[in-house]
Write a protein that holds these residues in place. Structure first.
Motif, PDB file in Angstrom:
ATOM      1  N   CYS A  78       0.759  -1.244   0.040  1.00  0.00           N
ATOM      2  CA  CYS A  78      -0.148   0.103  -0.054  1.00  0.00           C
ATOM      3  C   CYS A  78       0.810   1.275   0.008  1.00  0.00           C
ATOM      4  N   GLY A  79       2.295   1.116   0.245  1.00  0.00           N
ATOM      5  CA  GLY A  79       2.974   2.280   0.310  1.00  0.00           C
ATOM      6  C   GLY A  79       3.037   3.019   1.668  1.00  0.00           C
ATOM      7  N   ARG A  80       2.228   2.739   2.613  1.00  0.00           N
ATOM      8  CA  ARG A  80       2.444   3.390   3.729  1.00  0.00           C
ATOM      9  C   ARG A  80       3.397   3.162   4.794  1.00  0.00           C
ATOM     10  N   TYR A  81       3.806   1.840   4.702  1.00  0.00           N
ATOM     11  CA  TYR A  81       4.678   1.178   5.845  1.00  0.00           C
ATOM     12  C   TYR A  81       6.088   0.855   5.128  1.00  0.00           C
ATOM     13  N   LEU A  82       7.144   1.242   5.940  1.00  0.00           N
ATOM     14  CA  LEU A  82       8.479   1.023   5.455  1.00  0.00           C
ATOM     15  C   LEU A  82       9.088   0.088   6.396  1.00  0.00           C
ATOM     16  N   LEU A  83       9.918  -1.017   5.941  1.00  0.00           N
ATOM     17  CA  LEU A  83      10.781  -1.689   6.842  1.00  0.00           C
ATOM     18  C   LEU A  83      12.178  -1.457   6.756  1.00  0.00           C
ATOM     19  N   SER A  84      12.796  -1.115   7.788  1.00  0.00           N
ATOM     20  CA  SER A  84      14.336  -0.858   7.484  1.00  0.00           C
ATOM     21  C   SER A  84      15.325  -1.702   8.578  1.00  0.00           C
ATOM     22  N   SER A  85      16.213  -2.072   7.990  1.00  0.00           N
ATOM     23  CA  SER A  85      17.264  -2.999   8.813  1.00  0.00           C
ATOM     24  C   SER A  85      18.725  -2.102   8.724  1.00  0.00           C
ATOM     25  N   SER A  86      19.531  -2.146   9.633  1.00  0.00           N
ATOM     26  CA  SER A  86      20.716  -1.506   9.820  1.00  0.00           C
ATOM     27  C   SER A  86      21.623  -2.226  10.408  1.00  0.00           C
ATOM     28  N   ARG A  87      22.891  -1.733  10.392  1.00  0.00           N
ATOM     29  CA  ARG A  87      24.220  -2.214  10.828  1.00  0.00           C
ATOM     30  C   ARG A  87      24.332  -2.034  12.307  1.00  0.00           C
ATOM     31  N   ASP A  88      23.201  -1.179  12.820  1.00  0.00           N
ATOM     32  CA  ASP A  88      23.417  -1.128  14.168  1.00  0.00           C
ATOM     33  C   ASP A  88      22.465  -2.388  14.963  1.00  0.00           C
ATOM     34  N   TRP A  89      22.012  -3.491  14.304  1.00  0.00           N
ATOM     35  CA  TRP A  89      21.508  -4.669  14.672  1.00  0.00           C
ATOM     36  C   TRP A  89      20.114  -4.473  15.073  1.00  0.00           C
ATOM     37  N   LYS A  90      19.481  -3.400  14.162  1.00  0.00           N
ATOM     38  CA  LYS A  90      17.978  -3.037  14.562  1.00  0.00           C
ATOM     39  C   LYS A  90      17.162  -3.296  13.249  1.00  0.00           C
ATOM     40  N   CYS A  91      15.935  -3.473  13.279  1.00  0.00           N
ATOM     41  CA  CYS A  91      15.047  -3.393  12.419  1.00  0.00           C
ATOM     42  C   CYS A  91      13.904  -2.502  12.872  1.00  0.00           C
ATOM     43  N   LEU A  92      13.397  -1.328  11.982  1.00  0.00           N
ATOM     44  CA  LEU A  92      12.249  -0.586  12.358  1.00  0.00           C
ATOM     45  C   LEU A  92      11.196  -0.758  11.491  1.00  0.00           C
ATOM     46  N   LEU A  93       9.956  -0.775  11.627  1.00  0.00           N
ATOM     47  CA  LEU A  93       8.883  -0.648  10.866  1.00  0.00           C
ATOM     48  C   LEU A  93       8.116   0.690  11.161  1.00  0.00           C
ATOM     49  N   TRP A  94       8.047   1.569   9.917  1.00  0.00           N
ATOM     50  CA  TRP A  94       7.783   2.957  10.018  1.00  0.00           C
ATOM     51  C   TRP A  94       6.332   3.008   9.458  1.00  0.00           C
ATOM     52  N   ASP A  95       5.575   3.926  10.067  1.00  0.00           N
ATOM     53  CA  ASP A  95       4.441   4.377   9.630  1.00  0.00           C
ATOM     54  C   ASP A  95       4.460   5.677   8.914  1.00  0.00           C
ATOM     55  N   LEU A  96       4.589   5.922   7.643  1.00  0.00           N
ATOM     56  CA  LEU A  96       4.960   7.064   6.823  1.00  0.00           C
ATOM     57  C   LEU A  96       3.906   8.185   7.180  1.00  0.00           C
ATOM     58  N   LYS A  97       2.476   7.713   7.352  1.00  0.00           N
ATOM     59  CA  LYS A  97       1.526   8.591   7.323  1.00  0.00           C
ATOM     60  C   LYS A  97       1.591   9.494   8.320  1.00  0.00           C
ATOM     61  N   PHE A  98       2.191   8.898   9.511  1.00  0.00           N
ATOM     62  CA  PHE A  98       2.488   9.855  11.022  1.00  0.00           C
ATOM     63  C   PHE A  98       3.985   9.975  11.076  1.00  0.00           C
ATOM     64  N   ASN A  99       5.039   9.578  10.216  1.00  0.00           N
ATOM     65  CA  ASN A  99       6.093   9.862  10.213  1.00  0.00           C
ATOM     66  C   ASN A  99       6.934   9.453  11.596  1.00  0.00           C
TER      67      ASN A  99
END
Length: 400
Positions: free
Chosen positions: A78-99
């Motif tokens: 749907c384009g609203r959510y974004l999943l990111s992973s990083s070399r800081d050993w974390k995964c974050l799930l973003w809600d781009l509607k509310f940033n």
């Protein structure tokens, strides 16, 4: 009016060929377009994620939650959510509607990639470097997906099967519902670095450290898993230079496969998947390309440079159809010598020009007399009759 100047046959091209844009917004290491192709997510080496508008090529949103380089990005359908992973050993799930961050997952090792299912964003698989892969859902939280160490994981487009690639060249297919290993096959003697599956779920490409990209036809998952077999259709490699491949990707209909090369080759290779032949090499930048992305909706290929972090974009250059401006406008392929008339550039006094205009204005225009012929050349004073040959028409019984 601008649409009339475009050549309609130029739009039929299936892949871009020309480097047209370079974006410099920090040191980008990973890029990902959303499904509609309107926005580009760029992960920086600093851990910041930028959302770039495709039309204006400007940053419209900045996400700050990681403290080290971004390793992977995944948009929801749907384009609203974004999943990111990083070399800081974390995964974050973003809600781009509310940033804002709606879920955060911490792990005890480096993350190779993370992505969620196309059916449910709550189902997330994470591949840890030289460790057991993990699966995350709302019911059970974080669990081990498999006992062996893996290097890359991905969901099948149906959302019911998970593919795992190990550092021993083994491919495993796991059921999402039961987490049971349904199929195992050794594909290569080297580590599997990338697994990409076409959007229709029929083809899979595997990039391993033996410098070979293998294209495989996937079996019908509705059949018994004991009958499954991963058959290699084509192998892509640079026989002369023996290049390693950084990243691979199918296009929307899986007719083409692209790959970025490791080392001194500053190009993107493109193969045709039905015959396995090389069709194009995209050139342009003067640095090694790492991550690549294909915007299917806008027909754009993007890549990140390893040294500068610049985002390079290859797009379609559509020639303008200037003959649409006027019917008598003639387009020429090369310059021609024009011979002017003898009096073409003569200087005419202004009073003579004004007198000529006055003479033309004095001419009477007949708006009463009707034309005898129309634009097609038919005479208007005669009726238009269509001749019908009744001898060639067969009448059914009861008709006259």
């Amino acid at each position: 009016m601008n649409l009339a100047l475009l050549d309609p046959f130029a739009v039929l091209k299936e892949f871009p060929e020309t480097l047209t844009h370079t974006l410099n917004f920090g040191h980008s290491v990973y890029i990902k377009y959303n499904n509609s192709g309107d926005y580009l997510a760029s992960g920086l080496s600093s851990g910041t994620i930028l959302i770039i508008d495709n039309d204006t090529k400007n940053v419209i949103r900045k996400l700050q939650g990681h403290i080290r380089a971004i390793q992977s990005l995944k948009w929801s359908s749907c384009g609203r959510y974004l999943l990111s992973s990083s070399r800081d050993w974390k995964c974050l799930l973003w809600d781009l509607k509310f940033n804002k961050i709606i879920k955060k997952f911490n792990f005890n090792g480096p993350i190779w990639n993370a992505e969620f299912s196309s059916k449910n964003i709550s189902d997330i698989v994470v591949a840890l470097y030289d460790n057991t892969p993990k699966i995350i859902d709302e019911t059970h939280g974080i669990r081990d997906l498999d006992d062996d160490k893996s290097l890359v994981t991905t969901f099948h487009p149906d959302g019911e099967h998970i593919f795992i690639g190990t550092n021993k060249g083994i491919i495993k297919i796991i059921s999402r519902e039961t987490l049971e290993v349904l199929f195992t096959q050794k594909i290569s003697n080297s580590s599997i670095k990338n697994i990409v599956i076409s959007s229709n779920g029929r083809k899979m490409a595997i990039n391993s450290s033996d410098r070979i990209i293998r294209q495989i036809t996937l079996p019908e998952f509705s059949t018994d898993s004991s009958l499954w077999e991963l058959e290699t259709d084509h192998k892509y490699q640079d026989v002369v230079n023996r290049l390693q491949w950084n990243s691979i990707l199918f296009n929307s209909n899986s007719e083409y496969l692209i790959a970025s090369a490791f080392g001194s080759a500053h190009v993107i290779y493109m193969w045709e998947t039905s015959m396995g032949s090389l069709v194009k090499i995209l050139e342009g930048p003067k640095e090694e390309l790492v991550d690549i992305e294909w915007n299917f909706r806008k027909c754009i290929i993007g890549a990140t440079g390893i040294d500068s972090g610049t985002i390079y974009l290859w797009t379609l250059v559509i020639p303008q159809k200037w003959s649409a401006l006027a019917p008598d406008f003639v387009e020429i392929e090369e310059n021609i010598d024009y011979e002017e008339k003898e009096d073409e550039f003569d200087i005419v006094p202004e009073d003579e020009i004004n007198q000529k205009q006055l003479n033309e204005e004095d001419e009477l225009i007949d708006i009463i007399t009707k034309d005898k012929t129309d634009a097609r050349g038919y005479q208007l004073d005669k009726p238009f009759v269509v001749d019908i040959c009744y001898d060639q028409i067969e009448l059914s019984e009861g008709e006259e």
